[in-house]
Design a protein around this motif. Structure first.
Motif, PDB file in Angstrom:
ATOM      1  N   VAL A 306       0.836  -1.204   0.000  1.00  0.00           N
ATOM      2  CA  VAL A 306       0.000   0.000   0.000  1.00  0.00           C
ATOM      3  C   VAL A 306       0.868   1.252   0.000  1.00  0.00           C
ATOM      4  CG1 VAL A 306      -1.697   1.316   1.331  1.00  0.00           C
ATOM      5  CG2 VAL A 306      -1.937  -1.164   1.116  1.00  0.00           C
ATOM      6  N   VAL A 307       1.937   1.232   0.788  1.00  0.00           N
ATOM      7  CA  VAL A 307       2.873   2.361   0.792  1.00  0.00           C
ATOM      8  C   VAL A 307       3.416   2.595  -0.616  1.00  0.00           C
ATOM      9  CG1 VAL A 307       5.126   3.172   1.621  1.00  0.00           C
ATOM     10  CG2 VAL A 307       3.516   2.109   3.215  1.00  0.00           C
ATOM     11  N   GLY A 308       3.750   1.511  -1.310  1.00  0.00           N
ATOM     12  CA  GLY A 308       4.246   1.614  -2.681  1.00  0.00           C
ATOM     13  C   GLY A 308       3.207   2.195  -3.635  1.00  0.00           C
ATOM     14  N   MET A 309       1.949   1.871  -3.408  1.00  0.00           N
ATOM     15  CA  MET A 309       0.884   2.415  -4.255  1.00  0.00           C
ATOM     16  C   MET A 309       0.783   3.930  -4.098  1.00  0.00           C
ATOM     17  SD  MET A 309      -2.173  -0.333  -3.681  1.00  0.00           S
ATOM     18  CE  MET A 309      -1.917  -2.094  -3.901  1.00  0.00           C
ATOM     19  N   TYR A 310       0.854   4.389  -2.868  1.00  0.00           N
ATOM     20  CA  TYR A 310       0.790   5.843  -2.642  1.00  0.00           C
ATOM     21  C   TYR A 310       1.997   6.540  -3.259  1.00  0.00           C
ATOM     22  CZ  TYR A 310      -3.337   6.052   0.278  1.00  0.00           C
ATOM     23  OH  TYR A 310      -4.637   6.030   0.710  1.00  0.00           O
ATOM     24  N   GLU A 311       3.154   5.903  -3.178  1.00  0.00           N
ATOM     25  CA  GLU A 311       4.342   6.479  -3.807  1.00  0.00           C
ATOM     26  C   GLU A 311       4.143   6.609  -5.316  1.00  0.00           C
ATOM     27  OE1 GLU A 311       7.491   3.882  -2.684  1.00  0.00           O
ATOM     28  OE2 GLU A 311       7.734   4.758  -0.677  1.00  0.00           O
ATOM     29  N   ARG A 312       3.535   5.590  -5.910  1.00  0.00           N
ATOM     30  CA  ARG A 312       3.313   5.612  -7.367  1.00  0.00           C
ATOM     31  C   ARG A 312       2.332   6.711  -7.758  1.00  0.00           C
ATOM     32  NH1 ARG A 312       5.051   2.514 -11.246  1.00  0.00           N
ATOM     33  NH2 ARG A 312       3.881   2.280 -13.205  1.00  0.00           N
ATOM     34  N   LEU A 313       1.289   6.902  -6.963  1.00  0.00           N
ATOM     35  CA  LEU A 313       0.346   7.982  -7.242  1.00  0.00           C
ATOM     36  C   LEU A 313       1.045   9.341  -7.182  1.00  0.00           C
ATOM     37  CD1 LEU A 313      -2.877   6.899  -5.287  1.00  0.00           C
ATOM     38  CD2 LEU A 313      -2.641   7.121  -7.759  1.00  0.00           C
ATOM     39  N   ARG A 314       1.899   9.527  -6.190  1.00  0.00           N
ATOM     40  CA  ARG A 314       2.610  10.801  -6.050  1.00  0.00           C
ATOM     41  C   ARG A 314       3.536  11.052  -7.235  1.00  0.00           C
ATOM     42  NH1 ARG A 314       3.213   9.048  -0.523  1.00  0.00           N
ATOM     43  NH2 ARG A 314       5.358   8.405  -0.961  1.00  0.00           N
ATOM     44  N   GLU A 315       4.175   9.986  -7.691  1.00  0.00           N
ATOM     45  CA  GLU A 315       5.175  10.128  -8.744  1.00  0.00           C
ATOM     46  C   GLU A 315       4.569  10.255 -10.141  1.00  0.00           C
ATOM     47  OE1 GLU A 315       7.547   6.677  -8.333  1.00  0.00           O
ATOM     48  OE2 GLU A 315       8.532   7.313  -6.466  1.00  0.00           O
ATOM     49  N   ASP A 323       3.103  15.353  -0.776  1.00  0.00           N
ATOM     50  CA  ASP A 323       2.872  14.833   0.574  1.00  0.00           C
ATOM     51  C   ASP A 323       1.608  13.976   0.652  1.00  0.00           C
ATOM     52  OD1 ASP A 323       1.096  16.884   0.159  1.00  0.00           O
ATOM     53  OD2 ASP A 323       1.308  17.754   2.158  1.00  0.00           O
ATOM     54  N   PHE A 324       1.124  13.529  -0.497  1.00  0.00           N
ATOM     55  CA  PHE A 324      -0.094  12.712  -0.530  1.00  0.00           C
ATOM     56  C   PHE A 324       0.132  11.408   0.227  1.00  0.00           C
ATOM     57  CE2 PHE A 324      -3.046   9.718  -2.672  1.00  0.00           C
ATOM     58  CZ  PHE A 324      -4.232  10.390  -2.416  1.00  0.00           C
ATOM     59  N   ALA A 325      -0.776  11.105   1.150  1.00  0.00           N
ATOM     60  CA  ALA A 325      -0.629   9.928   2.005  1.00  0.00           C
ATOM     61  C   ALA A 325      -2.014   9.501   2.491  1.00  0.00           C
ATOM     62  CB  ALA A 325       0.276  10.261   3.195  1.00  0.00           C
ATOM     63  N   PRO A 326      -2.117   8.302   3.125  1.00  0.00           N
ATOM     64  CA  PRO A 326      -3.424   7.826   3.593  1.00  0.00           C
ATOM     65  C   PRO A 326      -4.160   8.823   4.483  1.00  0.00           C
ATOM     66  CG  PRO A 326      -1.835   6.049   3.694  1.00  0.00           C
ATOM     67  CD  PRO A 326      -1.073   7.278   3.311  1.00  0.00           C
ATOM     68  N   HIS A 327      -3.424   9.525   5.344  1.00  0.00           N
ATOM     69  CA  HIS A 327      -4.103  10.443   6.256  1.00  0.00           C
ATOM     70  C   HIS A 327      -4.695  11.647   5.529  1.00  0.00           C
ATOM     71  CE1 HIS A 327      -3.580   8.401   9.936  1.00  0.00           C
ATOM     72  NE2 HIS A 327      -3.667   9.471  10.700  1.00  0.00           N
ATOM     73  N   MET A 328      -4.140  12.007   4.365  1.00  0.00           N
ATOM     74  CA  MET A 328      -4.738  13.103   3.607  1.00  0.00           C
ATOM     75  C   MET A 328      -6.117  12.701   3.114  1.00  0.00           C
ATOM     76  SD  MET A 328      -3.322  15.210   0.264  1.00  0.00           S
ATOM     77  CE  MET A 328      -2.080  16.105   1.199  1.00  0.00           C
ATOM     78  N   VAL A 329      -6.249  11.455   2.681  1.00  0.00           N
ATOM     79  CA  VAL A 329      -7.557  10.957   2.241  1.00  0.00           C
ATOM     80  C   VAL A 329      -8.512  10.895   3.429  1.00  0.00           C
ATOM     81  CG1 VAL A 329      -8.759   9.073   1.071  1.00  0.00           C
ATOM     82  CG2 VAL A 329      -6.405   9.613   0.443  1.00  0.00           C
ATOM     83  N   ARG A 330      -8.015  10.465   4.580  1.00  0.00           N
ATOM     84  CA  ARG A 330      -8.841  10.374   5.788  1.00  0.00           C
ATOM     85  C   ARG A 330      -9.282  11.765   6.246  1.00  0.00           C
ATOM     86  NH1 ARG A 330     -10.208   6.760   9.868  1.00  0.00           N
ATOM     87  NH2 ARG A 330      -9.808   7.366  12.022  1.00  0.00           N
ATOM     88  N   ARG A 331      -8.383  12.725   6.163  1.00  0.00           N
ATOM     89  CA  ARG A 331      -8.753  14.097   6.537  1.00  0.00           C
ATOM     90  C   ARG A 331      -9.845  14.639   5.609  1.00  0.00           C
ATOM     91  NH1 ARG A 331      -2.989  14.515   6.966  1.00  0.00           N
ATOM     92  NH2 ARG A 331      -2.356  14.570   9.150  1.00  0.00           N
TER      93      ARG A 331
END
Length: 398
Positions: A306-315, A323-331
Motif C-alpha cells: 500500500v505504501v508503494g501504491m501511494y508512492e506511485r500515485l505521487r510520482e 505529501d499525498f498519504a493515507p491520512h490526507m484521504v482520511r482528513r
C-alpha cells in the motif's frame, strides 16, 4: 563473557499470533539483556510490532556503536561509570545516521525517539545496580546524580516541529485522486490486473478507513446490500493465521463505517468478479490479495504494498501533491462529514459524536478538530470576510 556484536532484530511469532522482537547477536544467539528488556518493559505497553521493533533497533544500534568504540556496556553499567562527554557526543552523532546509509541522517523526530529509547534502556539496566547498593555507600549520591542526568545529556535539546498545517484534499486534488483510481482512466498509473482491486481498496480509504484497516477485513465484515451499506472494522490484533510479517493492526475501536451506494457497488463487483481471479482466493479469508498469490499460498495485501501504491500515485499522477498519504484521504473524509453535518443542521456536539462513531474514536474525543483543518480554515476565512463587511458596511476601499 561478552556477547558478540553486531546485534540485530528478528521476528519471533508466538502460538497466540503475537509478534515479538527477538534480538540476536553475531552468532544468531538471543542477546540476554535486550530481550529481557523487551519482554519486561516494552512488550507490556501493548504497542504494535513495528513500534516495538523501532525501540529494539535503537537498542541494537547502541550496543553496536559501543562495540565499535570498544566500550564494555556491561562493565560501565555495573560500575555506574556510564559515559564520558565525548562518548555521549559520539553516541548522539552515530544514532542520528541511517544505519543502512551512514552518509544520510534521520529526521529529528526519529533521532529523538532513538535517543529516548536508548536512554530508557540504560536507566533500566542501571536501576538494579543502584538498588543493590547499601544506603550508606558513599558512591550512592553520585551514582544517582549520574543516572538522573543521563537522559538529558543523551537526548539533549532536539527541536521537533509538529506539522499543524496538514489538511485534506481540495476539490481539484480529490478529483485527480478519484480519476487516478478509476479502472481504465488515462491517469491510472497501475497495471490493468490490479486496477479493479485498487479502486475497491481506495474507496474504503475515501470512506475514512485508516491505512491498515482494509487489510484485515474479511468477507464477513462487508455488508453491501440493502439501503444502508456499511463495512465493519474489527479490532483483532495478533491473528495467528495472518501470514504477514508486519501484521496490519487497527488502532481505533471496532466500529461500522457507512458506504456510499456507488462505493458499495464497486466493492461488490470486486468481490464477486475480480477477487476470484486471484490464485488461491477461495482459501484466503482476507478481502484484498496480493498479485504474488498462488494456489498453494494466497497472500493478503501488505502494508508495504500500500505504501508503494501511494508512492506511485505521487510520482505518476498530475495534480497529486508530494505529501499525498493515507491520512490526507482520511482528513478529506472528515471535512466532508463536517460539511454534511452542517447541511443537515446537526448541533456541534451531535456532529462530534457522529464523526467519532464513524471513525472508531472514543465518544468524547476531539481528534476530529485535527482532521478538519481545511474545513475549519475555510470557515474561518468566510467568517473573517463577513466581519470585515460588517466593519466597512459592505463598502469597497478607495
Amino acid at each position: 563473557m561478552l556477547e558478540p556484536t553486531p546485534f540485530r532484530t528478528e521476528q519471533l511469532r508466538l502460538e497466540t499470533g503475537e509478534r515479538f522482537v527477538l534480538t540476536v547477536d553475531a552468532d544468531g544467539m538471543p542477546a540476554w539483556w535486550p530481550n529481557l528488556y523487551c519482554q519486561i518493559r516494552i512488550r507490556e505497553r501493548g504497542i504494535s510490532y513495528s513500534a516495538m521493533r523501532a525501540y529494539m533497533s535503537a537498542v541494537c544500534a547502541f550496543h553496536n556503536i559501543c562495540a565499535e568504540l570498544i566500550i564494555d556496556v556491561d562493565a560501565r553499567i555495573e560500575s555506574l561509570e556510564l559515559f564520558r562527554e565525548e562518548e555521549i557526543a559520539t553516541l548522539r552523532d552515530e544514532l542520528r545516521e541511517k544505519r543502512r546509509n551512514p552518509t544520510e541522517s534521520v529526521k529529528n523526530a526519529h533521532w529523538k525517539s532513538r535517543l529516548i529509547a536508548v536512554a530508557e534502556y540504560i536507566v533500566w539496566r542501571c536501576d538494579p545496580v543502584i538498588d543493590r547498593m547499601v544506603l550508606d555507600d558513599k558512591r550512592l549520591p553520585e551514582a544517582r546524580r549520574r543516572l538522573e542526568a543521563l537522559p538529558k545529556r543523551l537526548v539533549g535539546k532536539i527541536v521537533v516541529k509538529k506539522n499543524t498545517s496538514k489538511e485534506g484534499m481540495d476539490e481539484k486534488t480529490e478529483q485527480a485522486f478519484l480519476d487516478a483510481i478509476t479502472p481504465g482512466h488515462p491517469t491510472n498509473p497501475f497495471n490493468k490486473r490490479s486496477q479493479v482491486r485498487n479502486q475497491a481498496l481506495w474507496r474504503l480509504y475515501h470512506a475514512g478507513l485508516r491505512r491498515s484497516a482494509p487489510l484485515i477485513l474479511t468477507g464477513g465484515h462487508l455488508h453491501l446490500n440493502g439501503d444502508d451499506p456499511y463495512v465493519f472494522v474489527p479490532r483483532s490484533p495478533d491473528d495467528p493465521n495472518d501470514p504477514r510479517a508486519d501484521e496490519p493492526r487497527n488502532k481505533t475501536l471496532a466500529h461500522s463505517v457507512s458506504l456510499r451506494p456507488d462505493s458499495a457497488a464497486i466493492l461488490h463487483d470486486y468481490m464477486v468478479k475480480d477477487r476470484l481471479t486471484y490464485p488461491g482466493a477461495k482459501k484466503s479469508k482476507y478481502i484484498f490479495l496480493s498479485q504474488e498469490s498462488s494456489e498453494k499460498s494466497p497472500k493478503p495485501l501488505s502494508i508495504g504494498a500500500v505504501v508503494g501504491m501511494y508512492e506511485r500515485l505521487r510520482e505518476k499522477v498530475p495534480g497529486i501533491p508530494a505529501d499525498f498519504a493515507p491520512h490526507m484521504v482520511r482528513r478529506t473524509n472528515k471535512d466532508r462529514m463536517g460539511d454534511a453535518a452542517e447541511e443537515a443542521g446537526l448541533s456541534p456536539s451531535t456532529e462530534q459524536s457522529v464523526i467519532n462513531q464513524q471513525s472508531g474514536w472514543t465518544p468524547t474525543s476531539e481528534t476530529s478538530l485535527q482532521y478538519q483543518r481545511r474545513r475549519l480554515r475555510r470557515k474561518g476565512n468566510q467568517l473573517a470576510i463577513v466581519m470585515q463587511d460588517k466593519a466597512t458596511g459592505g463598502r469597497a476601499n478607495g
